[in-house]
Each structure stands twice: as structure tokens, then as C-alpha cells.
Write an enzyme that holds these catalytic residues in place. Sequence first.
Site, PDB file in Angstrom:
ATOM      1  N   MET A  22      33.406  71.795 -41.813  1.00  0.00           N
ATOM      2  CA  MET A  22      34.302  70.690 -42.181  1.00  0.00           C
ATOM      3  C   MET A  22      34.591  70.764 -43.673  1.00  0.00           C
ATOM      4  O   MET A  22      33.686  70.999 -44.479  1.00  0.00           O
ATOM      5  CB  MET A  22      33.645  69.358 -41.857  1.00  0.00           C
ATOM      6  CG  MET A  22      33.191  69.240 -40.409  1.00  0.00           C
ATOM      7  SD  MET A  22      32.595  67.585 -40.057  1.00  0.00           S
ATOM      8  CE  MET A  22      31.889  67.834 -38.418  1.00  0.00           C
ATOM      9  N   ASP A  74      34.393  69.361 -26.703  1.00  0.00           N
ATOM     10  CA  ASP A  74      33.540  69.075 -27.862  1.00  0.00           C
ATOM     11  C   ASP A  74      33.673  67.604 -28.242  1.00  0.00           C
ATOM     12  O   ASP A  74      34.751  67.150 -28.607  1.00  0.00           O
ATOM     13  CB  ASP A  74      33.985  69.989 -29.020  1.00  0.00           C
ATOM     14  CG  ASP A  74      33.100  69.864 -30.252  1.00  0.00           C
ATOM     15  OD1 ASP A  74      32.044  69.222 -30.182  1.00  0.00           O
ATOM     16  OD2 ASP A  74      33.491  70.435 -31.296  1.00  0.00           O
ATOM     17  N   HIS A 106      33.535  76.580 -35.411  1.00  0.00           N
ATOM     18  CA  HIS A 106      34.639  75.625 -35.247  1.00  0.00           C
ATOM     19  C   HIS A 106      35.122  75.227 -36.640  1.00  0.00           C
ATOM     20  O   HIS A 106      34.434  74.507 -37.353  1.00  0.00           O
ATOM     21  CB  HIS A 106      34.087  74.417 -34.468  1.00  0.00           C
ATOM     22  CG  HIS A 106      35.036  73.284 -34.295  1.00  0.00           C
ATOM     23  ND1 HIS A 106      34.619  72.027 -33.896  1.00  0.00           N
ATOM     24  CD2 HIS A 106      36.388  73.192 -34.448  1.00  0.00           C
ATOM     25  CE1 HIS A 106      35.654  71.220 -33.807  1.00  0.00           C
ATOM     26  NE2 HIS A 106      36.742  71.896 -34.147  1.00  0.00           N
ATOM     27  N   MET A 119      39.051  68.622 -28.158  1.00  0.00           N
ATOM     28  CA  MET A 119      38.186  67.635 -28.801  1.00  0.00           C
ATOM     29  C   MET A 119      38.236  66.363 -27.967  1.00  0.00           C
ATOM     30  O   MET A 119      39.305  65.791 -27.757  1.00  0.00           O
ATOM     31  CB  MET A 119      38.656  67.339 -30.230  1.00  0.00           C
ATOM     32  CG  MET A 119      38.573  68.523 -31.190  1.00  0.00           C
ATOM     33  SD  MET A 119      36.947  69.299 -31.260  1.00  0.00           S
ATOM     34  CE  MET A 119      35.922  67.908 -31.769  1.00  0.00           C
ATOM     35  N   SER A 155      25.273  72.117 -30.491  1.00  0.00           N
ATOM     36  CA  SER A 155      25.992  71.999 -31.762  1.00  0.00           C
ATOM     37  C   SER A 155      25.001  71.712 -32.877  1.00  0.00           C
ATOM     38  O   SER A 155      24.352  70.662 -32.905  1.00  0.00           O
ATOM     39  CB  SER A 155      27.019  70.871 -31.680  1.00  0.00           C
ATOM     40  OG  SER A 155      27.608  70.696 -32.951  1.00  0.00           O
ATOM     41  N   MET A 195      37.083  73.127 -38.858  1.00  0.00           N
ATOM     42  CA  MET A 195      37.844  71.894 -39.075  1.00  0.00           C
ATOM     43  C   MET A 195      38.299  71.911 -40.520  1.00  0.00           C
ATOM     44  O   MET A 195      37.723  71.262 -41.398  1.00  0.00           O
ATOM     45  CB  MET A 195      36.963  70.680 -38.762  1.00  0.00           C
ATOM     46  CG  MET A 195      36.777  70.450 -37.275  1.00  0.00           C
ATOM     47  SD  MET A 195      35.345  69.418 -36.896  1.00  0.00           S
ATOM     48  CE  MET A 195      34.068  70.671 -36.890  1.00  0.00           C
ATOM     49  N   ASP A 237      29.789  73.685 -36.844  1.00  0.00           N
ATOM     50  CA  ASP A 237      30.923  72.880 -37.298  1.00  0.00           C
ATOM     51  C   ASP A 237      31.151  73.043 -38.788  1.00  0.00           C
ATOM     52  O   ASP A 237      30.298  72.681 -39.597  1.00  0.00           O
ATOM     53  CB  ASP A 237      30.665  71.409 -36.971  1.00  0.00           C
ATOM     54  CG  ASP A 237      30.741  71.158 -35.477  1.00  0.00           C
ATOM     55  OD1 ASP A 237      31.802  71.454 -34.901  1.00  0.00           O
ATOM     56  OD2 ASP A 237      29.739  70.704 -34.898  1.00  0.00           O
ATOM     57  N   HIS A 297      27.047  76.365 -31.433  1.00  0.00           N
ATOM     58  CA  HIS A 297      28.309  75.872 -31.985  1.00  0.00           C
ATOM     59  C   HIS A 297      28.046  75.400 -33.417  1.00  0.00           C
ATOM     60  O   HIS A 297      27.101  74.661 -33.670  1.00  0.00           O
ATOM     61  CB  HIS A 297      28.794  74.712 -31.114  1.00  0.00           C
ATOM     62  CG  HIS A 297      30.097  74.128 -31.527  1.00  0.00           C
ATOM     63  ND1 HIS A 297      31.309  74.698 -31.186  1.00  0.00           N
ATOM     64  CD2 HIS A 297      30.401  73.017 -32.244  1.00  0.00           C
ATOM     65  CE1 HIS A 297      32.291  73.943 -31.669  1.00  0.00           C
ATOM     66  NE2 HIS A 297      31.763  72.920 -32.317  1.00  0.00           N
TER      67      HIS A 297
HETATM   68  C1  DX5 Z   1      32.440  66.806 -34.148  1.00  0.00           C
HETATM   69  C2  DX5 Z   1      31.998  68.218 -33.927  1.00  0.00           C
HETATM   70  C3  DX5 Z   1      31.087  68.364 -32.780  1.00  0.00           C
HETATM   71  C4  DX5 Z   1      29.803  67.546 -32.834  1.00  0.00           C
HETATM   72  C5  DX5 Z   1      29.608  66.999 -31.436  1.00  0.00           C
HETATM   73  O1  DX5 Z   1      33.561  66.780 -34.933  1.00  0.00           O
HETATM   74  O2  DX5 Z   1      33.095  69.083 -33.732  1.00  0.00           O
HETATM   75  O3  DX5 Z   1      30.790  69.726 -32.503  1.00  0.00           O
HETATM   76  O4  DX5 Z   1      28.669  68.249 -33.214  1.00  0.00           O
HETATM   77  O5  DX5 Z   1      28.527  66.132 -31.430  1.00  0.00           O
HETATM   78  P1  DX5 Z   1      28.157  65.238 -30.150  1.00  0.00           P
HETATM   79  O6  DX5 Z   1      27.913  66.177 -29.025  1.00  0.00           O
HETATM   80  O7  DX5 Z   1      26.934  64.497 -30.603  1.00  0.00           O
HETATM   81  O8  DX5 Z   1      29.332  64.333 -29.883  1.00  0.00           O
HETATM   82 ZN    ZN Z   2      32.635  71.173 -33.083  1.00  0.00          ZN
END
Ligand code: DX5
Ligand code: ZN
Length: 214
Positions: free
Chosen positions: A36, A172, A65, A138, A7, A67, A34, A32
Site C-alpha cells: 500500500m 480478497d 497485491h 476486492m 494474507s 495497491m 499487501d 498474499h
Molecule cells: C485489504 C487487503 C487484504 C487484507 C484482507 O486491503 O488487500 O489482503 O489483508 O484482510 P481480511 O481477510 O482480514 O479482510
Molecule cells: Zn490484498
Amino acid sequence: MPQVLPSLLSADFARLADEMARCAAAGATALHIDVMDAHFVPNLTLGPPIISALRKATSLQLDVHLMMSDPMRYAEDFRKAGSDAITIHVEAVGQRRMDDAITRLRALGCQVGLAFNPDTDPRLWWKWFDRVDLVMFMTVYPGFGGQAFIPEVRDYVRATRARFPRLPIQVDGGINRETIPQIVADGADRLVCGNAFFLDRDPAGFLRWAEAVR
Ligand code: DX5
Ligand code: ZN
């Protein structure tokens, strides 16, 4: 056989091309990413222009992903930017708009995923599972890397695996050397790893180890 998706949230954002090369050198085939929106989650990251830039700098699969409170408003932009897989949160879309959202995502020609917050019961959404390429549980409340794994989600992974033997199940949040053996035993086969990958002294060794867990 599980697959590790590093990620990028845990990468050095000033050196993303190098970080992606490091992922590829360690044996990763997908990353991956993220997204947000500071509304669906209390954090803000990146949008389509950055994905386009990443797309030009790597041939790894980009697993995006979203969010976001209104993912369907931007899904096409994320696809055009070079996303190979787009995963939306069921909580953001709701049951009434789910058929339409999946139809529109499928028309974009990418892989389609549905993500679930830790307190969302996937059984209420099972009727859509045969229309998507993956589901993602999640195992933390989304928004930040480096949080602790929430063990209650394991029940949802087990129940989903029992009902859908061949569906890719991604997890995740807090996925690391301690939690991988448990969650793989529960039936997860796609492991998103932020801190566990990027903070490991030997990311290649970590990836090899994780992908050999049965
Ligand atoms: C958190 C993200 C994850 C994040 C996970 O909301 O969706 O993808 O990068 O990080 P770790 O593996 O450090 O928990
Ligand atoms: Zn994620």
C-alpha cells in the site's frame, strides 16, 4: 478446488519468518502480500526490500497485491525482489495504458493479475482477461484487514465465472467461514484470508475446511 492464501497483513510483523513458517505448517502453498502506497489507499505497508527479505526466508509462492497509484513504476523491482505473482489495480492503470501494462508485466515472467475495487464493473475489462493469469475481486474497499465483506461483489464473481469458466478468480477482503461457502459457490477459487486465518485458533483446520468447500 479452492486455495487459501493467508494474507500477511494480519501477521505479527515483528516475527514474519515465524509467521510464514506457521502458514507453511498449516498447509498453505502461497502467501498474499499487501503493498500500500498511502495514495491509492489510505494506508502504508511495505516495499521491495521487505519482499526480498521474505523471499530468502520462505519457499512459499509470494502473491503480491499492489495497491499503488503507479504500479508500473515499481513492478520490475517487485519482481526482482522475488514476487511470483504481481496483481495491479485496473483503476490505477486505466484502459488507455492497460495493453502496455500487461505486456510489460508478462515480460517480467511472473504470474499477472488484475484487481478490481468493489465498485468497478469487471465487464468493462473483460477484453483483457485472456491475457492474465488471474483476476482478483476486492470484497472490501482496499486498505485494511478485518473489514466486512461487501455482498454486492458476488454478482461480479458470478458473471465473470459464467463468461470465463477456467480463469482463476481470487477474492480478497472479509473472506471467512461465513462468506467462503457463498463466494466459492459463485465461482471463486482463490481465497485471500487475513484475519480468518491468523486469528483462528486452528489455522490448519481452517485451511483444510476452506479448501474442501465446494
Ligand atoms: C485489504 C487487503 C487484504 C487484507 C484482507 O486491503 O488487500 O489482503 O489483508 O484482510 P481480511 O481477510 O482480514 O479482510
Ligand atoms: Zn490484498
